[in-house]
Design a protein around this motif. Sequence first.
Motif, PDB file in Angstrom:
ATOM      1  N   GLY A   1       0.798  -1.210   0.000  1.00 25.16           N
ATOM      2  CA  GLY A   1       0.000   0.000   0.000  1.00 25.16           C
ATOM      3  C   GLY A   1       0.834   1.264   0.000  1.00 25.16           C
TER       4      GLY A   1
ATOM      5  N   ALA B   1      -0.557   7.442   8.191  1.00 19.57           N
ATOM      6  CA  ALA B   1      -1.250   7.667   6.921  1.00 19.57           C
ATOM      7  C   ALA B   1      -1.674   6.343   6.290  1.00 19.57           C
ATOM      8  CB  ALA B   1      -0.355   8.455   5.968  1.00 19.57           C
ATOM      9  N   LEU B   2      -0.814   5.333   6.391  1.00 25.47           N
ATOM     10  CA  LEU B   2      -1.138   4.010   5.841  1.00 25.47           C
ATOM     11  C   LEU B   2      -2.322   3.389   6.582  1.00 25.47           C
ATOM     12  CD1 LEU B   2      -0.435   1.613   3.941  1.00 25.47           C
ATOM     13  CD2 LEU B   2       1.026   0.771   5.789  1.00 25.47           C
TER      14      LEU B   2
ATOM     15  N   GLU C   1      -5.446   5.159   5.420  1.00 23.96           N
ATOM     16  CA  GLU C   1      -5.811   4.762   4.053  1.00 23.96           C
ATOM     17  C   GLU C   1      -6.355   3.341   4.022  1.00 23.96           C
ATOM     18  OE1 GLU C   1      -4.096   4.699  -0.485  1.00 23.96           O
ATOM     19  OE2 GLU C   1      -2.643   4.505   1.143  1.00 23.96           O
ATOM     20  N   SER C   2      -5.768   2.440   4.810  1.00 23.33           N
ATOM     21  CA  SER C   2      -6.228   1.051   4.804  1.00 23.33           C
ATOM     22  C   SER C   2      -7.662   0.947   5.320  1.00 23.33           C
ATOM     23  CB  SER C   2      -5.278   0.160   5.609  1.00 23.33           C
ATOM     24  OG  SER C   2      -5.397   0.383   7.005  1.00 23.33           O
TER      25      SER C   2
ATOM     26  N   THR D   1      -9.954   3.365   5.032  1.00 24.75           N
ATOM     27  CA  THR D   1     -10.789   3.940   3.972  1.00 24.75           C
ATOM     28  C   THR D   1     -11.010   2.947   2.839  1.00 24.75           C
ATOM     29  OG1 THR D   1     -10.018   6.166   4.473  1.00 24.75           O
ATOM     30  CG2 THR D   1     -10.933   5.811   2.267  1.00 24.75           C
ATOM     31  N   LEU D   2      -9.942   2.315   2.370  1.00 25.37           N
ATOM     32  CA  LEU D   2     -10.054   1.406   1.220  1.00 25.37           C
ATOM     33  C   LEU D   2     -10.829   0.130   1.558  1.00 25.37           C
ATOM     34  CD1 LEU D   2      -6.511   1.747  -0.369  1.00 25.37           C
ATOM     35  CD2 LEU D   2      -8.677   2.663  -1.231  1.00 25.37           C
TER      36      LEU D   2
ATOM     37  N   PRO E   1     -11.934   5.746  -3.535  1.00 21.11           N
ATOM     38  CA  PRO E   1     -11.479   6.942  -4.258  1.00 21.11           C
ATOM     39  C   PRO E   1     -11.358   6.657  -5.762  1.00 21.11           C
ATOM     40  CG  PRO E   1     -10.122   6.549  -2.311  1.00 21.11           C
ATOM     41  CD  PRO E   1     -11.011   5.351  -2.471  1.00 21.11           C
TER      42      PRO E   1
ATOM     43  N   ARG F   1      -9.480   3.725  -7.762  1.00 24.33           N
ATOM     44  CA  ARG F   1      -9.106   2.695  -6.785  1.00 24.33           C
ATOM     45  C   ARG F   1     -10.243   1.694  -6.656  1.00 24.33           C
ATOM     46  NH1 ARG F   1      -5.107   4.804  -3.222  1.00 24.33           N
ATOM     47  NH2 ARG F   1      -4.697   2.636  -2.715  1.00 24.33           N
TER      48      ARG F   1
END
Length: 176
Positions: free
Chosen positions: A32, A46-47, A50-51, A53-54, A62, A65
């Motif tokens: 990632g 941040a990772l 993001e993990s 969110t995804l 997003p 993605r």
Amino acid sequence: MTTELLRPTSRLLDSWAAAVAEFGDGHIDGSGLQSPVTPDRATLDALVAESITLADTTVAPPEGRVHNDLYWIVDEGEVVGFLSFRHALNDYLREVGGHIGYAVRASRRRQGYASAALALALDRAREIGLDRVLVTCDDDNEGSARTIEGAGGVLQDVRDQSEKGHPMLRRYWITL
């Protein structure tokens, strides 16, 4: 060996940072992260965000993605590698990345971690109802090719993906 897939967590910061550092400045499949990576608290925070969110299938991913479960391959509290499980394929993933991408740090290769992690990822694919998954590897990566074939991967083709930043790429389908 007690391999498990764990979602990114600040609890394993030091082990994650050591694993990332072992890859040097290169891309780390399934992590990632975009190279070059500074393995520090800010990057990890941040990772983790993001993990989350995804992986949230209640909201659209997003632009460009797909829903994605990011995991760390962990053995007894040590991060030994990374795995990304994409719930669906977009055009890029259909050609290059596939549903599952993974990497094991050099010091822990040839110990069965990739095979164990891939098996766990296939279980996750079954959980969300996929019938088959696409897994790719560089044509010259014999270890990864053996891992994928050992999990039931059937070679579809080998394609030149140099225009997308990859060498010759082997594309396998695994029926679940």
